[in-house]
Every structure is written in structure tokens, then in C-alpha cells.
Design a protein around this motif. Sequence first.
Motif, short mmCIF file in Angstrom:
data_model
loop_
_atom_site.label_atom_id
_atom_site.label_comp_id
_atom_site.label_asym_id
_atom_site.label_seq_id
_atom_site.Cartn_x
_atom_site.Cartn_y
_atom_site.Cartn_z
N THR A 60 0.85 -1.19 0.00
CA THR A 60 0.00 0.00 0.00
C THR A 60 0.88 1.24 0.00
O THR A 60 1.84 1.32 0.75
CB THR A 60 -0.90 0.01 1.26
N SER A 61 0.54 2.19 -0.86
CA SER A 61 1.28 3.45 -0.86
C SER A 61 0.31 4.62 -0.92
O SER A 61 -0.77 4.52 -1.49
CB SER A 61 2.25 3.50 -2.04
N VAL A 62 0.72 5.72 -0.32
CA VAL A 62 -0.06 6.95 -0.34
C VAL A 62 0.45 7.75 -1.53
O VAL A 62 1.57 8.25 -1.54
CB VAL A 62 0.10 7.74 0.96
N VAL A 63 -0.36 7.85 -2.57
CA VAL A 63 0.04 8.51 -3.80
C VAL A 63 0.00 10.02 -3.64
O VAL A 63 0.94 10.73 -4.00
CB VAL A 63 -0.84 8.07 -4.98
N SER A 64 -1.10 10.52 -3.09
CA SER A 64 -1.27 11.96 -2.98
C SER A 64 -2.24 12.27 -1.84
O SER A 64 -3.07 11.43 -1.49
CB SER A 64 -1.82 12.52 -4.30
N VAL A 65 -2.10 13.47 -1.30
CA VAL A 65 -3.00 13.92 -0.24
C VAL A 65 -3.39 15.36 -0.56
O VAL A 65 -2.55 16.16 -0.96
CB VAL A 65 -2.32 13.84 1.14
N GLU A 66 -4.67 15.65 -0.39
CA GLU A 66 -5.14 17.01 -0.60
C GLU A 66 -5.95 17.44 0.62
O GLU A 66 -7.05 16.95 0.85
CB GLU A 66 -6.00 17.08 -1.86
N VAL A 67 -5.36 18.36 1.40
CA VAL A 67 -6.03 18.87 2.59
C VAL A 67 -6.76 20.15 2.19
O VAL A 67 -6.21 21.00 1.50
CB VAL A 67 -4.99 19.16 3.71
N ALA A 68 -8.00 20.27 2.64
CA ALA A 68 -8.79 21.47 2.34
C ALA A 68 -8.14 22.68 3.01
O ALA A 68 -7.51 22.55 4.07
CB ALA A 68 -10.22 21.29 2.84
N PRO A 69 -8.28 23.86 2.44
CA PRO A 69 -7.67 25.06 3.02
C PRO A 69 -8.12 25.35 4.46
O PRO A 69 -7.36 25.91 5.24
CB PRO A 69 -8.12 26.19 2.09
N ASP A 70 -9.34 24.93 4.84
CA ASP A 70 -9.80 25.15 6.21
C ASP A 70 -9.35 24.04 7.17
O ASP A 70 -9.69 24.07 8.35
CB ASP A 70 -11.32 25.30 6.25
N LEU A 71 -8.60 23.07 6.67
CA LEU A 71 -8.04 21.95 7.46
C LEU A 71 -9.11 21.05 8.08
O LEU A 71 -8.83 20.33 9.02
CB LEU A 71 -7.11 22.47 8.56
N LYS A 72 -10.32 21.08 7.54
CA LYS A 72 -11.38 20.25 8.10
C LYS A 72 -11.46 18.87 7.45
O LYS A 72 -11.87 17.92 8.09
CB LYS A 72 -12.75 20.94 7.92
#
Length: 131
Positions: A36-48
Amino acid sequence: MRKNSIKNTRINGEVRRVMAEVIRGEIKDPRISPWTSVVSVEVAPDLKSCKAWISVLGDEEAQSATLEGLRSAEGFIRNRIAKVINLRNTPEISFVMDQSIEYGVNMSRKIDEVISRDDENAKNREDADEI
């Protein structure tokens, strides 16, 4: 869609790094594949909220089991992210299956097959020309 700020890009990278370390070394769930690998992560600007694209090398059963295991371990992963990264809010994680690595491996295999077949055809033509 708004372009990510430098701060948000840094947060995405840091969350991705910590999440990969937690999945690789700290989760003991047998449903989660070792490939298993984490390809990408996208955190919302409000960090929620946070979307994490996960890639699993294996069949459909391994992928669905890994996704199920990660969803059940979301609380643990959030806890570890909160302890390692000092953020105002710890985002809720939603896992999304990413097929890009598996697709790349399959395409590479197909290219190798075509090249070997082409080499065989060239060798057969050379043998036929010698006769």
C-alpha cells in the motif's frame, strides 16, 4: 478551482509523509496490504477535510480489504497526524483508491511483451533470410 498556496502544499506533503509512515509501520490490521502506498493527499484550506489517494498493488479483493482496513483505522491515523503535525484542526480523512501505479505496471508489462514479440519476429525473419 483555486491554486494551492505554498502553505497548503507544505501541509499536503507533510500529511502525506506522516500518513505513509503510519500505514507502513504502525497499523497492525491484517486487511491492509503491505504493498500500500499513499500517492497523494489534498487537505482542504480550512483543514477540516482531507482526501488521500491510496494505491494497492494486488487484486480487487486486496484493494477493497485494504480500503476497508484504512477506513476503520482512520481515527488512529488522525490521532498520529495530530501528534506529529501541529495543526489548528486535524482533518477528517477520506480514502480514495488510485489505480495509476497498477495501470503503469500493466502498461509496462504489455510494452515488454510487445518488444519481446517484435524481437522474436525479427529473429525469425533473419533466420528465413539466411535459408
